[in-house]
Design a protein around this motif. Structure first.
Motif, PDB file in Angstrom:
ATOM      1  N   LEU A 151     107.652  76.727  93.512  1.00  0.00           N
ATOM      2  CA  LEU A 151     108.581  77.539  92.715  1.00  0.00           C
ATOM      3  C   LEU A 151     107.944  78.007  91.397  1.00  0.00           C
ATOM      4  CD1 LEU A 151     112.053  75.724  93.121  1.00  0.00           C
ATOM      5  CD2 LEU A 151     111.229  77.772  94.287  1.00  0.00           C
ATOM      6  N   ALA A 152     106.606  77.843  91.285  1.00  0.00           N
ATOM      7  CA  ALA A 152     105.944  78.294  90.052  1.00  0.00           C
ATOM      8  C   ALA A 152     105.699  79.798  90.115  1.00  0.00           C
ATOM      9  CB  ALA A 152     104.621  77.546  89.879  1.00  0.00           C
ATOM     10  N   ASN A 153     105.427  80.358  88.970  1.00  0.00           N
ATOM     11  CA  ASN A 153     105.136  81.779  88.894  1.00  0.00           C
ATOM     12  C   ASN A 153     103.654  81.986  89.193  1.00  0.00           C
ATOM     13  OD1 ASN A 153     105.513  84.409  88.393  1.00  0.00           O
ATOM     14  ND2 ASN A 153     105.864  84.210  86.176  1.00  0.00           N
ATOM     15  N   GLY A 154     103.333  82.654  90.285  1.00  0.00           N
ATOM     16  CA  GLY A 154     101.923  82.924  90.590  1.00  0.00           C
ATOM     17  C   GLY A 154     101.287  81.862  91.475  1.00  0.00           C
ATOM     18  N   GLU A 155      99.940  81.911  91.497  1.00  0.00           N
ATOM     19  CA  GLU A 155      99.191  81.105  92.470  1.00  0.00           C
ATOM     20  C   GLU A 155      98.714  79.775  91.869  1.00  0.00           C
ATOM     21  OE1 GLU A 155      95.993  82.905  95.215  1.00  0.00           O
ATOM     22  OE2 GLU A 155      94.822  81.722  93.787  1.00  0.00           O
ATOM     23  N   THR A 156      98.879  78.713  92.636  1.00  0.00           N
ATOM     24  CA  THR A 156      98.334  77.405  92.246  1.00  0.00           C
ATOM     25  C   THR A 156      97.303  76.984  93.274  1.00  0.00           C
ATOM     26  OG1 THR A 156     100.429  76.743  91.229  1.00  0.00           O
ATOM     27  CG2 THR A 156      98.909  74.968  91.804  1.00  0.00           C
ATOM     28  N   VAL A 157      96.191  76.444  92.790  1.00  0.00           N
ATOM     29  CA  VAL A 157      95.184  75.904  93.693  1.00  0.00           C
ATOM     30  C   VAL A 157      95.057  74.407  93.391  1.00  0.00           C
ATOM     31  CG1 VAL A 157      92.771  76.008  94.435  1.00  0.00           C
ATOM     32  CG2 VAL A 157      93.950  78.097  93.711  1.00  0.00           C
ATOM     33  N   ILE A 158      95.227  73.588  94.403  1.00  0.00           N
ATOM     34  CA  ILE A 158      95.017  72.136  94.226  1.00  0.00           C
ATOM     35  C   ILE A 158      93.690  71.790  94.890  1.00  0.00           C
ATOM     36  CG2 ILE A 158      95.955  69.808  94.554  1.00  0.00           C
ATOM     37  CD1 ILE A 158      98.709  71.060  94.977  1.00  0.00           C
ATOM     38  N   GLU A 159      92.723  71.377  94.069  1.00  0.00           N
ATOM     39  CA  GLU A 159      91.401  70.981  94.581  1.00  0.00           C
ATOM     40  C   GLU A 159      91.360  69.462  94.695  1.00  0.00           C
ATOM     41  OE1 GLU A 159      89.030  73.254  95.234  1.00  0.00           O
ATOM     42  OE2 GLU A 159      89.211  74.907  93.793  1.00  0.00           O
ATOM     43  N   ASN A 160      90.558  68.950  95.613  1.00  0.00           N
ATOM     44  CA  ASN A 160      90.468  67.516  95.872  1.00  0.00           C
ATOM     45  C   ASN A 160      91.798  67.001  96.417  1.00  0.00           C
ATOM     46  OD1 ASN A 160      89.004  65.149  96.014  1.00  0.00           O
ATOM     47  ND2 ASN A 160      89.577  64.468  93.964  1.00  0.00           N
ATOM     48  N   ALA A 161      92.509  67.883  97.113  1.00  0.00           N
ATOM     49  CA  ALA A 161      93.833  67.539  97.652  1.00  0.00           C
ATOM     50  C   ALA A 161      93.700  66.504  98.770  1.00  0.00           C
ATOM     51  CB  ALA A 161      94.496  68.798  98.203  1.00  0.00           C
ATOM     52  N   ALA A 162      94.742  65.701  98.933  1.00  0.00           N
ATOM     53  CA  ALA A 162      94.780  64.755 100.055  1.00  0.00           C
ATOM     54  C   ALA A 162      94.926  65.543 101.352  1.00  0.00           C
ATOM     55  CB  ALA A 162      95.949  63.794  99.887  1.00  0.00           C
ATOM     56  N   ARG A 163      94.208  65.087 102.390  1.00  0.00           N
ATOM     57  CA  ARG A 163      94.222  65.799 103.676  1.00  0.00           C
ATOM     58  C   ARG A 163      95.091  65.086 104.705  1.00  0.00           C
ATOM     59  NH1 ARG A 163      88.004  66.300 104.925  1.00  0.00           N
ATOM     60  NH2 ARG A 163      87.867  64.484 103.564  1.00  0.00           N
ATOM     61  N   GLU A 164      95.849  64.100 104.261  1.00  0.00           N
ATOM     62  CA  GLU A 164      96.656  63.286 105.176  1.00  0.00           C
ATOM     63  C   GLU A 164      97.617  64.158 106.004  1.00  0.00           C
ATOM     64  OE1 GLU A 164      95.166  61.936 102.808  1.00  0.00           O
ATOM     65  OE2 GLU A 164      94.937  59.810 103.234  1.00  0.00           O
ATOM     66  N   PRO A 165      97.830  63.793 107.262  1.00  0.00           N
ATOM     67  CA  PRO A 165      98.744  64.563 108.114  1.00  0.00           C
ATOM     68  C   PRO A 165     100.154  64.678 107.528  1.00  0.00           C
ATOM     69  CG  PRO A 165      97.527  62.945 109.422  1.00  0.00           C
ATOM     70  CD  PRO A 165      97.183  62.683 107.990  1.00  0.00           C
ATOM     71  N   GLU A 166     100.548  63.707 106.711  1.00  0.00           N
ATOM     72  CA  GLU A 166     101.890  63.768 106.114  1.00  0.00           C
ATOM     73  C   GLU A 166     101.975  64.908 105.098  1.00  0.00           C
ATOM     74  OE1 GLU A 166     100.029  61.029 106.407  1.00  0.00           O
ATOM     75  OE2 GLU A 166     101.164  59.910 107.915  1.00  0.00           O
TER      76      GLU A 166
END
Ligand code: UD1
Length: 447
Positions: free
Chosen positions: A202-217
């Motif tokens: 719900l933020a304005n514009g683009e967010t990039v999360i680096e080093n994100a968790a890759r868990e199936p959940e």
């Protein structure tokens, strides 16, 4: 009447009609296990607790109705429902179907009493800040398996434009509309990634999360958010890109199968192969989320057949002890470490189990030693010298997965094992004793 009983009664009384009693968090039930029987038969796997929790919290992002199927019936889910209801959210449950609607939210607070019983309560922080511009969420404090801070959740939300101060043990967050940004987390955090991904929707514009968790959940949550109208790319990789939208709507979603529950049953079955031909088929499972666990079971000598939605394990000998190292997905999950230690305890040879995620996750070692396991701790590694047999005793569950390891150890110990404090187990496994008994295990709940 003691206060604890009165409290229990009050909780029961307030339960909405049609809802099966949730496992009682104050329960002093024990499990009585008579070991030595190879498990055989079929058992269904429940929906994933760690996917259902963030998905229920995601309902706070919309005034639309979120219909969630395959929600496991667990104490932790009941805690999340209680937390949401305390905010004025409607939560209706019928079996494994849950309908949530946050169209009349009256509070944006997560009280200490609930957060301290379940750390995942912190998952309401991101959605509350994103939709309402404010939240007051208790800091979780310590927990049995380590310090587990939430600094990355705070750091990410601050980068998104929220101001967060600590006030009397609470995180008090305020924000105008959040603004998309680039977030690099210091370590891989599962609920941290989920909190920030939800907020960024719900933020304005683009967010990039680096080093994100890759868990199936994380992927399951992203799928649910996408069904609600979110624009998310890259979930399941370490770089998630979220294009914020003005509003999200209602949706339907089916929670993925619980990979840790699946793994726990597989290990239980494989361990009991020491007593004869164990042969268990797990239905409604997602074996593709369990590669690291299946590999280790094969190494231990089990024969595994993975189908699209099922997995079968066969074993008819004493397992070989295996060595492993926990790490973020897709590597070996910390939530399966304790169960493998029980397997190694009766294995042939020596297994070295290294825990890299939580600093204090060997609480089960002392209890396994009471059952005759030979385990030495060297820093963050437990060295397990397998013995031919364990012997039953009274043991105490200390946390969720530690409890599961004691149940497995009880199933392979000679004589009677009593596992006390199984409210820990009930947080994450739905009536595990009934399902193990259906596979021939001699196990029952005693009051
Ligand atoms: C989730 C799972 C839990 C699993 C764990 C690791 C849920 C509800 N729970 O927990 O079952 O054991 O992932 O797979 O999904 N950390 C920080 N600062 C933070 C966040 C994390 O230092 O802000 C550290 C933790 O102390 C830990 C590591 O990062 O050492 C990973 O923790 P994290 O992935 O956040 O665990 P949870 O999301 O709490």
């Amino acid at each position: 009447m003691p206060d604890s009983l009165r409290f229990t009664e009050a909780v029961r009384f307030r339960r909405p009609p049609g809802e099966r009693p949730s496992p009682d968090p104050l329960s002093m039930d024990k499990l009585k296990i008579e070991g030595g029987v190879p498990l055989r038969g079929e058992v269904p796997v429940a929906g994933a607790k760690n996917a259902a929790l963030p998905i229920l919290a995601a309902a706070l992002l919309t005034d639309g109705e979120l219909q969630v199927a395959n929600v496991p019936q667990l104490a932790d889910i009941a805690t999340m429902a209680k937390l949401l209801r305390g905010m004025g959210v409607r939560v209706e449950r019928s079996g494994t179907d849950v309908v949530v609607r946050a169209d009349a939210v009256t509070s944006t607070e997560a009280p200490y009493e609930l957060v301290k019983t379940m750390r995942a309560s912190v998952l309401v922080l991101g959605p509350l800040v994103a939709r309402f511009g404010r939240a007051r969420v208790s800091l979780p404090g310590g927990c049995a398996i380590g310090a587990r801070p939430v600094d990355q959740h705070i750091k990410g939300l601050e980068l998104l434009g929220a101001t967060i101060r600590i006030d009397h043990g609470y995180m008090v967050a305020e924000a105008p509309r959040l603004k998309g940004t680039r977030i690099v987390t210091d370590m891989v955090t599962v609920t941290g990634t989920e909190n920030l991904m939800m907020a960024a929707c719900l933020a304005n514009g683009e967010t990039v999360i680096e080093n994100a968790a890759r868990e199936p959940e994380v992927v399951d949550l992203a799928n649910c958010l996408t069904a609600m109208g979110a624009r998310i790319k890259g979930a399941g990789t370490d770089r998630i890109v979220i294009e914020g939208v003005q509003r999200l709507g209602g949706a339907r979603h089916r929670v993925m199968p619980d990979r840790i529950e699946t793994g726990t049953f597989l290990v239980a079955a494989a361990a009991t192969g020491a007593f004869g031909a164990a042969d268990v088929l797990l239905r409604d499972a997602a074996p593709q989320t369990l590669d690291a666990v299946l590999d280790k079971l094969r190494e231990a000598g089990a024969v595994l057949e993975a189908g699209a939605n099922s997995v079968r394990v066969r074993m008819d000998k004493r397992p070989r002890a295996v060595s492993l190292r926990t790490a973020p997905y897709p590597a070996f999950p910390t939530d399966m470490q304790a169960q493998f230690m029980a397997l190694d305890a009766i294995g042939e040879g020596v297994g070295r189990i290294t825990e890299t995620i939580f600093e204090n996750r060997f609480m089960h070692v002392l209890e396994l030693q009471r059952l005759g396991a030979h385990v030495a701790i060297e820093g963050n590694t437990a060295v397990v010298q397998g013995v031919p047999a364990l012997s039953g005793a009274k043991v105490m569950a200390t946390d969720l997965r530690a409890s599961a390891s004691l149940v497995i150890a009880g199933l392979v110990a000679s004589g009677e094992t009593i596992v006390d404090r199984i409210y820990h187990l009930d947080r994450g496994y739905d009536r595990v004793e009934q399902r193990l008994a259906a596979l021939g295990g001699r196990i029952e709940r005693v009051k």
